[in-house]
Design a protein around this motif. Sequence first.
Motif, short mmCIF file in Angstrom:
data_model
loop_
_atom_site.label_atom_id
_atom_site.label_comp_id
_atom_site.label_asym_id
_atom_site.label_seq_id
_atom_site.Cartn_x
_atom_site.Cartn_y
_atom_site.Cartn_z
N ASP A 1 22.63 91.44 38.15
CA ASP A 1 22.64 91.54 36.69
C ASP A 1 23.27 90.30 36.05
O ASP A 1 22.82 89.83 35.00
CB ASP A 1 23.40 92.80 36.24
N LEU A 2 24.29 89.76 36.72
CA LEU A 2 24.93 88.54 36.21
C LEU A 2 23.96 87.36 36.29
O LEU A 2 23.87 86.54 35.37
CB LEU A 2 26.21 88.25 36.99
N PHE A 3 23.24 87.25 37.40
CA PHE A 3 22.20 86.23 37.50
C PHE A 3 21.18 86.38 36.36
O PHE A 3 20.77 85.41 35.72
CB PHE A 3 21.46 86.32 38.84
N ARG A 4 20.77 87.62 36.11
CA ARG A 4 19.74 87.88 35.11
C ARG A 4 20.17 87.40 33.73
O ARG A 4 19.39 86.76 33.01
CB ARG A 4 19.41 89.38 35.08
N VAL A 5 21.41 87.71 33.34
CA VAL A 5 21.84 87.31 31.99
C VAL A 5 22.05 85.80 31.88
O VAL A 5 22.18 85.27 30.77
CB VAL A 5 23.12 88.07 31.55
N HIS A 6 22.10 85.10 33.02
CA HIS A 6 22.14 83.64 33.00
C HIS A 6 20.74 83.02 33.08
O HIS A 6 20.61 81.79 33.19
CB HIS A 6 22.99 83.11 34.16
N GLY A 7 19.71 83.86 33.05
CA GLY A 7 18.34 83.34 33.04
C GLY A 7 17.73 83.14 34.40
O GLY A 7 16.65 82.52 34.51
N TYR A 8 18.33 83.68 35.47
CA TYR A 8 17.81 83.52 36.83
C TYR A 8 16.93 84.71 37.17
O TYR A 8 17.37 85.86 37.11
CB TYR A 8 18.94 83.35 37.84
N GLU A 9 15.68 84.44 37.54
CA GLU A 9 14.70 85.49 37.82
C GLU A 9 14.73 85.85 39.30
O GLU A 9 14.78 84.97 40.17
CB GLU A 9 13.31 85.02 37.43
N LEU A 10 14.64 87.14 39.59
CA LEU A 10 14.72 87.63 40.96
C LEU A 10 13.38 87.46 41.67
O LEU A 10 12.32 87.77 41.12
CB LEU A 10 15.11 89.10 40.95
N VAL A 11 13.43 86.95 42.91
CA VAL A 11 12.26 86.89 43.78
C VAL A 11 12.60 87.57 45.10
O VAL A 11 13.76 87.63 45.51
CB VAL A 11 11.79 85.43 44.04
N LEU A 12 11.56 88.09 45.77
CA LEU A 12 11.74 88.80 47.03
C LEU A 12 10.78 88.23 48.07
O LEU A 12 9.67 88.74 48.27
CB LEU A 12 11.48 90.31 46.85
N PRO A 13 11.17 87.15 48.75
CA PRO A 13 10.30 86.57 49.78
C PRO A 13 10.19 87.50 50.99
O PRO A 13 11.03 88.37 51.20
CB PRO A 13 11.02 85.27 50.17
N PRO A 14 9.15 87.33 51.81
CA PRO A 14 8.96 88.20 52.98
C PRO A 14 9.95 87.89 54.10
O PRO A 14 10.49 86.80 54.19
CB PRO A 14 7.53 87.89 53.41
N LEU A 15 10.12 88.87 54.96
CA LEU A 15 11.03 88.71 56.10
C LEU A 15 10.47 87.72 57.13
O LEU A 15 11.21 86.98 57.75
CB LEU A 15 11.25 90.07 56.76
N LEU A 16 9.14 87.70 57.29
CA LEU A 16 8.46 86.84 58.27
C LEU A 16 7.63 85.80 57.55
O LEU A 16 7.05 86.07 56.50
CB LEU A 16 7.53 87.67 59.15
N GLU A 17 7.58 84.62 58.15
CA GLU A 17 6.67 83.57 57.67
C GLU A 17 6.19 82.76 58.86
O GLU A 17 6.78 82.82 59.95
CB GLU A 17 7.38 82.65 56.67
N HIS A 18 5.15 81.96 58.64
CA HIS A 18 4.77 80.98 59.67
C HIS A 18 5.95 80.04 59.88
O HIS A 18 6.58 79.59 58.92
CB HIS A 18 3.53 80.20 59.23
N LEU A 19 6.21 79.73 61.12
CA LEU A 19 7.43 79.00 61.47
C LEU A 19 7.50 77.64 60.79
O LEU A 19 8.56 77.24 60.29
CB LEU A 19 7.52 78.83 62.99
N ASP A 20 6.40 76.92 60.72
CA ASP A 20 6.43 75.58 60.13
C ASP A 20 6.79 75.63 58.66
O ASP A 20 7.46 74.74 58.14
CB ASP A 20 5.11 74.84 60.36
N SER A 21 6.37 76.67 57.96
CA SER A 21 6.73 76.83 56.55
C SER A 21 8.19 77.21 56.40
O SER A 21 8.90 76.71 55.52
CB SER A 21 5.84 77.88 55.89
N LEU A 22 8.66 78.07 57.28
CA LEU A 22 10.02 78.60 57.18
C LEU A 22 11.07 77.53 57.43
O LEU A 22 12.17 77.57 56.87
CB LEU A 22 10.18 79.73 58.20
N LEU A 23 10.74 76.55 58.28
CA LEU A 23 11.72 75.54 58.68
C LEU A 23 11.55 74.23 57.92
O LEU A 23 12.18 73.24 58.26
CB LEU A 23 11.61 75.28 60.18
N THR A 24 10.73 74.22 56.89
CA THR A 24 10.45 73.00 56.16
C THR A 24 11.72 72.36 55.61
O THR A 24 12.48 72.98 54.88
CB THR A 24 9.51 73.30 54.99
#
Length: 387
Positions: free
Chosen positions: A29-52
């Motif tokens: 909620d504190l993030f929200r009132v400072h203008g920060y939008e919540l995102v929920l990335p997935p638990l798994l990704e392709h390894l090359d993308s995850l380690l970029t």
Amino acid sequence: MNWLLPEHIADALPAEAARIESLRRRLLDLFRVHGYELVLPPLLEHLDSLLTGSGQDLRLRTFKLVDQLSGRTLGVRADITPQVARIDAHLLNRQGVTRLCYCDSVLHTLPAALGASREPIQLGAELYGHAGVAADREVIRLMAAILAAAEVSAARIDLGHVAVFRALAAAAGVDGELEATLLLLLQGKDLPGLADTCRRLDEPWRSALLALPELYGGADILARAGRELPALPEIVTALATLQELQASLPDLPLSYDLADLRGYHYHNGVVFAAYCPGHSTAIARGGRYDGVGSVFGRARPATGFSLDLRELARLTASVPQPGAILAPCAAAGSSLAQTIAALRAEGAVVVELLPGESGSEGPACDRRLVEQDGQWLLANIDRDGSG
């Protein structure tokens, strides 16, 4: 023994889970009132993308597996920050400043520190699209506000700048292997080892590198660094940036550590770490990592911070919660059912007892619903359990 969990993996039982969840809601909620939008990335990704852009350290901490659908190597995220950078660069694709926040579990192959969990709950914020000191200032101040909201105020916030070491290493002509050795020695404050390793280097680079571990402390450190370090353009700019932050954050307990190079291969500007009483390591860390989105086709200035919500929750004081209310099992549509629904709508915890249930386990109850003259009223429960 199949109930045993892997080492450095633990359940959160009701009291701890409630504290973590309450803190998570408050901080998001504190993030929200400072203008920060919540995102929920997935638990798994392709390894090359995850380690970029993350360097070898994150690669070693990431669990890897093969995707049975595609045959490609996947990773279980060990850090959410690269995922948020991908979202900013590739999915949102906004032109101006973007403020994003997140809170979710990550998994590490090895604990980050002695006694640390291998499944931290990473909470953090990232600011994209602004390369100026004002963005670093905003993120540092937000980090301090998050800790204050958790009632774990920072006793000190160490600032550093990776360009100082990077400029010295480049000017001294050190190769990759020697650079890695110097990084380890500086991070470990191993002065004898550093002196021995630097013998092969020419002046003034040898003396400058040996001075870095000593450039630690209060506001006077920046003036001292200006006197003792070579006036390379990158160093002059880095010290000027730290001085600007010092002047613009007079209410925060700032200190300086020019040998703090954690995340060296990831960060490329100001770095910072918050410390609090009762915790031997930094409770929150962050810094600038410009250009991280370039591999996703769009380089963006970026700065941010993160912390382990589990660890932060352990440092917070337990807040006494109102006791729950015991209620008999209610028939649908009855006045008792309506009373229970009204209490729950007000936020009260009401445990509707099943046939034969005593209510002695589960949430601690200090009141019960009793019928009196056709109305359901609250009555206190005595210590012996009677009403």
